[in-house]
Scaffold this motif. Structure first.
Motif, mmCIF file in Angstrom:
data_model
loop_
_atom_site.group_PDB
_atom_site.id
_atom_site.type_symbol
_atom_site.label_atom_id
_atom_site.label_comp_id
_atom_site.label_asym_id
_atom_site.label_seq_id
_atom_site.Cartn_x
_atom_site.Cartn_y
_atom_site.Cartn_z
ATOM 1 N N LEU A 245 -4.044 1.839 -1.648
ATOM 2 C CA LEU A 245 -4.674 3.152 -1.793
ATOM 3 C C LEU A 245 -4.591 3.667 -3.229
ATOM 4 C CD1 LEU A 245 -3.475 4.868 1.501
ATOM 5 C CD2 LEU A 245 -5.858 4.439 0.851
ATOM 6 N N ARG A 246 -3.427 3.554 -3.851
ATOM 7 C CA ARG A 246 -3.240 4.114 -5.200
ATOM 8 C C ARG A 246 -3.919 3.291 -6.291
ATOM 9 N NH1 ARG A 246 -0.497 7.947 -8.076
ATOM 10 N NH2 ARG A 246 0.139 7.356 -10.179
ATOM 11 N N TYR A 247 -3.799 1.962 -6.198
ATOM 12 C CA TYR A 247 -4.255 1.106 -7.295
ATOM 13 C C TYR A 247 -5.484 0.256 -6.959
ATOM 14 C CZ TYR A 247 0.488 2.248 -8.752
ATOM 15 O OH TYR A 247 1.639 2.920 -9.081
ATOM 16 N N GLY A 248 -5.839 0.190 -5.679
ATOM 17 C CA GLY A 248 -6.902 -0.728 -5.294
ATOM 18 C C GLY A 248 -6.402 -2.162 -5.244
ATOM 19 N N LYS A 249 -5.084 -2.333 -5.323
ATOM 20 C CA LYS A 249 -4.429 -3.646 -5.287
ATOM 21 C C LYS A 249 -3.283 -3.575 -4.287
ATOM 22 C CE LYS A 249 -6.386 -5.058 -9.263
ATOM 23 N NZ LYS A 249 -7.599 -5.791 -9.213
ATOM 24 N N SER A 250 -3.231 -4.541 -3.407
ATOM 25 C CA SER A 250 -2.182 -4.591 -2.394
ATOM 26 C C SER A 250 -1.009 -5.418 -2.925
ATOM 27 C CB SER A 250 -2.754 -5.229 -1.128
ATOM 28 O OG SER A 250 -1.773 -5.372 -0.156
ATOM 29 N N ARG B 31 -5.968 5.025 -9.276
ATOM 30 C CA ARG B 31 -7.273 5.585 -8.969
ATOM 31 C C ARG B 31 -7.193 7.105 -9.042
ATOM 32 N NH1 ARG B 31 -8.183 3.275 -3.423
ATOM 33 N NH2 ARG B 31 -10.349 3.822 -3.692
ATOM 34 N N GLU B 32 -8.305 7.757 -9.035
ATOM 35 C CA GLU B 32 -8.345 9.226 -9.083
ATOM 36 C C GLU B 32 -7.657 9.811 -7.843
ATOM 37 O OE1 GLU B 32 -9.511 11.340 -11.473
ATOM 38 O OE2 GLU B 32 -9.732 9.531 -12.696
ATOM 39 N N HIS C 43 10.211 18.802 -4.302
ATOM 40 C CA HIS C 43 9.840 17.606 -5.042
ATOM 41 C C HIS C 43 8.729 17.964 -6.012
ATOM 42 C CE1 HIS C 43 6.216 17.448 -2.595
ATOM 43 N NE2 HIS C 43 6.997 17.689 -1.561
ATOM 44 N N ASP C 44 8.454 17.067 -6.918
ATOM 45 C CA ASP C 44 7.384 17.265 -7.894
ATOM 46 C C ASP C 44 6.196 16.364 -7.600
ATOM 47 O OD1 ASP C 44 8.875 19.147 -9.370
ATOM 48 O OD2 ASP C 44 9.912 17.550 -10.448
ATOM 49 N N ALA C 45 6.065 15.913 -6.365
ATOM 50 C CA ALA C 45 4.987 14.992 -6.015
ATOM 51 C C ALA C 45 3.632 15.662 -6.190
ATOM 52 C CB ALA C 45 5.157 14.501 -4.586
ATOM 53 N N LYS C 46 2.712 14.831 -6.676
ATOM 54 C CA LYS C 46 1.326 15.255 -6.820
ATOM 55 C C LYS C 46 0.484 14.390 -5.889
ATOM 56 C CE LYS C 46 2.040 15.115 -11.644
ATOM 57 N NZ LYS C 46 3.332 14.649 -11.343
ATOM 58 N N PRO C 47 -0.648 14.900 -5.432
ATOM 59 C CA PRO C 47 -1.491 14.082 -4.564
ATOM 60 C C PRO C 47 -1.776 12.716 -5.187
ATOM 61 C CG PRO C 47 -2.284 16.330 -4.570
ATOM 62 C CD PRO C 47 -1.202 16.257 -5.625
ATOM 63 N N GLY C 48 -1.593 11.684 -4.367
ATOM 64 C CA GLY C 48 -1.789 10.306 -4.812
ATOM 65 C C GLY C 48 -0.510 9.607 -5.220
ATOM 66 N N ASP C 49 0.604 10.357 -5.343
ATOM 67 C CA ASP C 49 1.888 9.737 -5.707
ATOM 68 C C ASP C 49 2.441 8.918 -4.546
ATOM 69 O OD1 ASP C 49 2.059 10.708 -8.296
ATOM 70 O OD2 ASP C 49 3.370 12.386 -7.783
ATOM 71 N N LEU C 50 3.150 7.854 -4.912
ATOM 72 C CA LEU C 50 3.830 7.027 -3.919
ATOM 73 C C LEU C 50 5.220 7.590 -3.674
ATOM 74 C CD1 LEU C 50 2.932 3.434 -5.174
ATOM 75 C CD2 LEU C 50 1.687 4.906 -3.585
ATOM 76 N N ILE C 51 5.605 7.673 -2.418
ATOM 77 C CA ILE C 51 6.920 8.166 -2.024
ATOM 78 C C ILE C 51 7.699 6.989 -1.441
ATOM 79 C CG2 ILE C 51 8.200 9.809 -0.584
ATOM 80 C CD1 ILE C 51 6.351 11.169 -2.663
ATOM 81 N N ILE D 101 -7.890 8.747 -3.749
ATOM 82 C CA ILE D 101 -6.724 8.254 -3.005
ATOM 83 C C ILE D 101 -6.520 9.089 -1.742
ATOM 84 C CG2 ILE D 101 -4.214 7.936 -3.045
ATOM 85 C CD1 ILE D 101 -4.498 7.593 -6.147
ATOM 86 N N VAL D 102 -6.512 10.406 -1.901
ATOM 87 C CA VAL D 102 -6.264 11.311 -0.772
ATOM 88 C C VAL D 102 -7.383 11.197 0.261
ATOM 89 C CG1 VAL D 102 -6.067 13.738 -0.099
ATOM 90 C CG2 VAL D 102 -4.821 12.890 -2.112
ATOM 91 N N ARG D 103 -8.626 11.184 -0.191
ATOM 92 C CA ARG D 103 -9.762 11.085 0.738
ATOM 93 C C ARG D 103 -9.662 9.802 1.559
ATOM 94 N NH1 ARG D 103 -14.285 10.422 -2.501
ATOM 95 N NH2 ARG D 103 -14.129 8.185 -2.146
#
Length: 173
Positions: free
Chosen positions: A125-130, A92-93, A8-16, A97-99
């Motif tokens: 986690l990703r956007y700060g919005k649920s 978010r950075e 896959h091409d996922a990067k840290p913080g990506d949604l799966i 997100i990962v931390r």
């Protein structure tokens, strides 16, 4: 090296987004072929397959945050990177997100399939919005279905009224 199912091409913080038989499960990629995700207790409806899995989702009020290898979570399901709210919110950075995702591991959280599910968890986690587009789509479909039923009932009532009027006109002739 030949590609595998889990390339896959996922990067840290990506949604799966993981496509299960009856719903979509969501996780957040943290690197090293690992994801963090929110999951209710499993095997409470053992032997019922996808239907049992769906019952578990609706029956749970608590869920656990887990850190697992992506292939353990995906199993034989199809999955994709789906940062579906990037057009609406600024992500978010990745290191933040990962931390934060890793700090949540092993916590037990409230779970509600409509208001706080796995998609709500990862978008927070990703956007700060649920947010859960899966729930929004289901609500729209439910609304359309309810409107369809209402229209059918109204149509049946009108048709019945027209037939009654027609019978009364014929009886008065």
């Amino acid at each position: 090296m030949a590609p595998t199912l889990f390339d896959h091409d996922a990067k840290p913080g990506d949604l799966i987004e993981i496509h299960r038989e009856t719903y979509e499960h969501w996780a957040i990629y943290i690197g090293g072929n690992e994801v963090v995700h929110l999951i209710p207790p499993t095997n409470t409806r053992e032997g019922l397959g996808a239907l049992g899995e769906l019952f578990t989702l609706f029956d749970s009020s608590r869920a656990q945050v887990r850190r697992q290898k992506i292939w353990e979570v995906v199993n034989s399901s199809r999955f994709e990177i789906n940062n579906h709210l990037d057009d609406k919110y600024q992500p978010r950075e990745p290191h933040v997100i990962v931390r934060e995702a890793c700090q949540m591991v092993d916590r037990e959280l409230m779970y509600n399939v409509v208001t706080h599910n796995c998609e709500h968890f990862v978008t927070e986690l990703r956007y700060g919005k649920s947010e859960s587009r899966q729930v929004q789509t289901a609500a729209v479909i439910g609304g359309v279905a309810a409107a369809g039923v209402a229209i059918a009932v109204l149509g049946a009532a009108l048709f019945s009224g027209l037939r009654k009027d027609d019978r009364e006109r014929r009886n008065h002739k």
